[in-house]
Scaffold this active site. Structure first.
Site, PDB file in Angstrom:
ATOM      1  N   ARG A 241       0.982  -1.254   0.197  1.00 23.59           N
ATOM      2  CA  ARG A 241       0.290  -0.009  -0.133  1.00 23.59           C
ATOM      3  C   ARG A 241       0.711   1.136   0.035  1.00 23.59           C
ATOM      4  NH1 ARG A 241      -4.795  -0.824   4.229  1.00 23.59           N
ATOM      5  NH2 ARG A 241      -3.436  -1.993   5.527  1.00 23.59           N
TER       6      ARG A 241
ATOM      7  N   VAL B 260      -1.827 -19.383  12.445  1.00 24.19           N
ATOM      8  CA  VAL B 260      -0.415 -19.473  11.830  1.00 24.19           C
ATOM      9  C   VAL B 260       0.630 -19.023  13.087  1.00 24.19           C
ATOM     10  CG1 VAL B 260       1.108 -19.089  10.068  1.00 24.19           C
ATOM     11  CG2 VAL B 260      -1.550 -19.229   9.694  1.00 24.19           C
TER      12      VAL B 260
ATOM     13  N   LYS C  43     -13.591 -13.710   6.086  1.00 27.08           N
ATOM     14  CA  LYS C  43     -12.966 -14.639   5.282  1.00 27.08           C
ATOM     15  C   LYS C  43     -13.900 -15.611   4.695  1.00 27.08           C
ATOM     16  CE  LYS C  43      -9.071 -14.883   5.101  1.00 27.08           C
ATOM     17  NZ  LYS C  43      -8.214 -14.011   4.047  1.00 27.08           N
TER      18      LYS C  43
HETATM   19  P1  NDP Z   1      -0.986  -9.538   7.995  1.00 25.17           P
HETATM   20  O1  NDP Z   1      -1.579  -8.649   8.822  1.00 25.17           O
HETATM   21  O2  NDP Z   1       0.556  -9.619   8.426  1.00 25.17           O
HETATM   22  O3  NDP Z   1      -0.953  -9.339   6.625  1.00 25.17           O
HETATM   23  C1  NDP Z   1      -2.118  -8.587   6.038  1.00 25.17           C
HETATM   24  C2  NDP Z   1      -1.531  -8.068   4.723  1.00 25.17           C
HETATM   25  O4  NDP Z   1      -2.679  -7.620   3.872  1.00 25.17           O
HETATM   26  C3  NDP Z   1      -0.742  -6.585   4.975  1.00 25.17           C
HETATM   27  O5  NDP Z   1       0.307  -6.974   3.751  1.00 25.17           O
HETATM   28  C4  NDP Z   1      -1.684  -5.799   4.549  1.00 25.17           C
HETATM   29  O6  NDP Z   1      -0.925  -4.768   4.168  1.00 25.17           O
HETATM   30  C5  NDP Z   1      -2.596  -6.016   3.730  1.00 25.17           C
HETATM   31  N1  NDP Z   1      -3.790  -5.398   3.689  1.00 25.17           N
HETATM   32  C6  NDP Z   1      -4.622  -5.084   4.394  1.00 25.17           C
HETATM   33  N2  NDP Z   1      -5.447  -4.448   4.008  1.00 25.17           N
HETATM   34  C7  NDP Z   1      -5.035  -4.185   2.736  1.00 25.17           C
HETATM   35  C8  NDP Z   1      -5.779  -3.063   1.860  1.00 25.17           C
HETATM   36  N3  NDP Z   1      -7.093  -2.367   1.868  1.00 25.17           N
HETATM   37  N4  NDP Z   1      -5.237  -3.116   0.564  1.00 25.17           N
HETATM   38  C9  NDP Z   1      -3.939  -3.894   0.173  1.00 25.17           C
HETATM   39  N5  NDP Z   1      -3.394  -4.499   1.389  1.00 25.17           N
HETATM   40  C10 NDP Z   1      -3.931  -4.809   2.673  1.00 25.17           C
HETATM   41  O7  NDP Z   1      -1.704 -10.898   8.283  1.00 25.17           O
HETATM   42  P2  NDP Z   1      -1.443 -12.494   8.020  1.00 25.17           P
HETATM   43  O8  NDP Z   1       0.041 -12.528   7.207  1.00 25.17           O
HETATM   44  O9  NDP Z   1      -1.494 -13.257   9.314  1.00 25.17           O
HETATM   45  O10 NDP Z   1      -2.298 -12.883   7.100  1.00 25.17           O
HETATM   46  C11 NDP Z   1      -2.209 -12.957   5.656  1.00 25.17           C
HETATM   47  C12 NDP Z   1      -3.604 -13.685   5.021  1.00 25.17           C
HETATM   48  O11 NDP Z   1      -3.567 -15.162   5.540  1.00 25.17           O
HETATM   49  C13 NDP Z   1      -4.725 -13.053   5.331  1.00 25.17           C
HETATM   50  O12 NDP Z   1      -5.790 -13.035   4.245  1.00 25.17           O
HETATM   51  C14 NDP Z   1      -5.582 -13.686   6.747  1.00 25.17           C
HETATM   52  O13 NDP Z   1      -6.651 -13.440   6.587  1.00 25.17           O
HETATM   53  C15 NDP Z   1      -5.039 -15.049   6.198  1.00 25.17           C
HETATM   54  N6  NDP Z   1      -4.800 -15.745   7.449  1.00 25.17           N
HETATM   55  C16 NDP Z   1      -4.032 -15.487   8.638  1.00 25.17           C
HETATM   56  C17 NDP Z   1      -4.071 -16.648   9.602  1.00 25.17           C
HETATM   57  C18 NDP Z   1      -3.164 -16.077  10.774  1.00 25.17           C
HETATM   58  O14 NDP Z   1      -3.324 -16.929  11.738  1.00 25.17           O
HETATM   59  N7  NDP Z   1      -2.044 -15.246  10.846  1.00 25.17           N
HETATM   60  C19 NDP Z   1      -4.761 -17.589   9.673  1.00 25.17           C
HETATM   61  C20 NDP Z   1      -5.710 -17.754   8.543  1.00 25.17           C
HETATM   62  C21 NDP Z   1      -5.388 -17.021   7.483  1.00 25.17           C
HETATM   63  P3  NDP Z   1      -0.045  -3.429   5.110  1.00 25.17           P
HETATM   64  O15 NDP Z   1       1.043  -3.846   5.625  1.00 25.17           O
HETATM   65  O16 NDP Z   1      -0.052  -2.374   4.421  1.00 25.17           O
HETATM   66  O17 NDP Z   1      -0.921  -3.317   6.306  1.00 25.17           O
END
Ligand code: NDP
Length: 340
Positions: free
Chosen positions: A35, A189, A161
């Site tokens: 972003r 995770v 989700k």
């Molecule tokens: P993070 O919060 O570390 O990562 C989320 C990412 O999404 C960041 O890069 C963030 O960008 C980006 N993001 C959020 N809003 C927007 C937006 N409006 N436009 C563009 N980018 C956006 O979470 P995780 O790595 O843990 O999660 C990654 C994925 O895995 C997600 O889809 C989550 O739902 C899924 N997940 C995670 C689990 C867990 O336990 N961690 C379990 C199951 C699924 P920025 O850095 O700019 O905020």
């Protein structure tokens, strides 16, 4: 060596950085969406510690805007769509989570189809599978299950989700594009953080390391190591299984205490504030009368989340790292990164 380009959305995220490291080590070119370009610099510094980052580039794009997505898809072979807001607290407006998750997924899918991308992997969640079900259910959850949206304990995140995976699958069924689709549905995770930008799941372990609670609520989760989740994403890009696969990323179901025990055993004094006992359910129910955060977990207290992901294990050939390793690995990285 293959030189296919993979677009990783939300590359600044906890899981996405592991995916990028894995892809770069396997010889892919990686284009990450961010972003803000300042985040790109931070991601570069982190990834450079783990792999050669010369085949890594960045584009700016937000899930809530069309700007940047068409350019992001140019020359891309496959997309790993990880970007989605992941926050633990219930927002005032559920659309803070649901809009970017659902609209964003459709925006990224449409841009991918328009650019004739061949492979699309969506990071969904166990949140789209195992919540809102009747307490009387005894069957383990499998890849066939879906969260019941209006069931007990379903939060805005869980809904975001579920709705975003549904939206993607409906889009694929309706438009039948010539693009292979799969979802990865990880549980909670665990595993090592690569930098201080930690994401939602590490906050859970951080709270216990900081001694925020004297004991653990009796809550059960499907858990998985982030390194396995990264490998699963790549395997889903490469699989010869038919389009539409749904792969559950879970090593086992674990109570909070199953995570705390190996953390205490392996981190010793660094984990001195980590609880060594479970709080009785009645106590959490009492706290929930005053505390909205506690109220959210009441419906799941004492319920073992039973999971059977043998289909995923077989289809992708996964052997998962267990909680005995993944929980302490996350805790150790939080300590090493001075986040406790
Ligand atoms: P993070 O919060 O570390 O990562 C989320 C990412 O999404 C960041 O890069 C963030 O960008 C980006 N993001 C959020 N809003 C927007 C937006 N409006 N436009 C563009 N980018 C956006 O979470 P995780 O790595 O843990 O999660 C990654 C994925 O895995 C997600 O889809 C989550 O739902 C899924 N997940 C995670 C689990 C867990 O336990 N961690 C379990 C199951 C699924 P920025 O850095 O700019 O905020």
């Amino acid at each position: 060596m293959t030189q296919k380009t993979i677009l990783v959305t939300g590359i600044s995220g906890f899981i996405a950085k592991h995916c990028a490291v894995d892809l770069l080590r396997q010889g892919y070119r990686v284009r990450g969406t961010v972003r803000s370009l300042q985040k790109a610099e931070e991601v570069k510094v982190t990834l450079a510690k783990h792999c050669d980052i010369s085949p890594l580039e960045f584009v700016q794009a937000d899930l809530l805007s069309d700007a940047g997505w068409d350019a992001a898809m140019q020359g891309v072979h496959g997309v790993l769509h990880l970007a989605s807001p992941f926050i633990l607290n219930e927002p005032k407006d559920p659309n803070e989570l649901i809009r970017p998750a659902v609209e964003g997924t459709l925006r990224v899918l449409q841009a991918a189809v328009a650019a004739k991308v061949q492979r699309f992997v969506q990071t969904s969640s166990m949140a789209a599978i195992a919540y809102g079900h009747p307490k009387t259910r005894t069957n383990p959850f499998t890849e066939d299950d879906w969260t019941i949206q209006d069931g007990p304990g379903v939060t805005s995140y869980t809904r975001s989700k579920t709705l975003s995976e549904r939206a993607a699958r409906d889009f694929m069924a309706q438009h039948r594009p010539d693009m292979h689709y799969a979802s990865i549905n990880p549980g909670l995770v665990l595993g090592p953080l690569l930098d201080r930008d930690m994401g939602g799941s590490a906050e859970v372990i951080q709270m216990f390391l900081r001694g925020k609670y004297p004991g653990c609520p009796k809550l059960s989760f499907g858990v998985v190591d982030v390194r396995d989740v990264a490998v699963m994403h790549r395997l889903a890009l490469e699989t010869s299984e038919p389009s539409g696969g749904r792969y559950m990323g879970v090593s086992e179901s674990a109570w909070f205490m199953d995570m705390m025990r190996p953390i205490k055993a392996q981190l010793g004094a660094q984990a001195k504030k980590v609880p060594s006992f479970e709080l009785p359910n009645f106590m959490i129910r009492l706290v929930a009368l005053f505390d909205p955060a506690a109220r959210g977990i009441v419906p799941d207290l004492g319920l073992e989340l039973r999971i059977d992901n043998s289909r995923t294990r077989k289809a992708l050939g996964m052997e998962f790292i267990g909680v005995e390793e993944s929980a302490p690995a996350m805790a150790k990285s939080l300590v090493d990164l001075d986040l406790v």
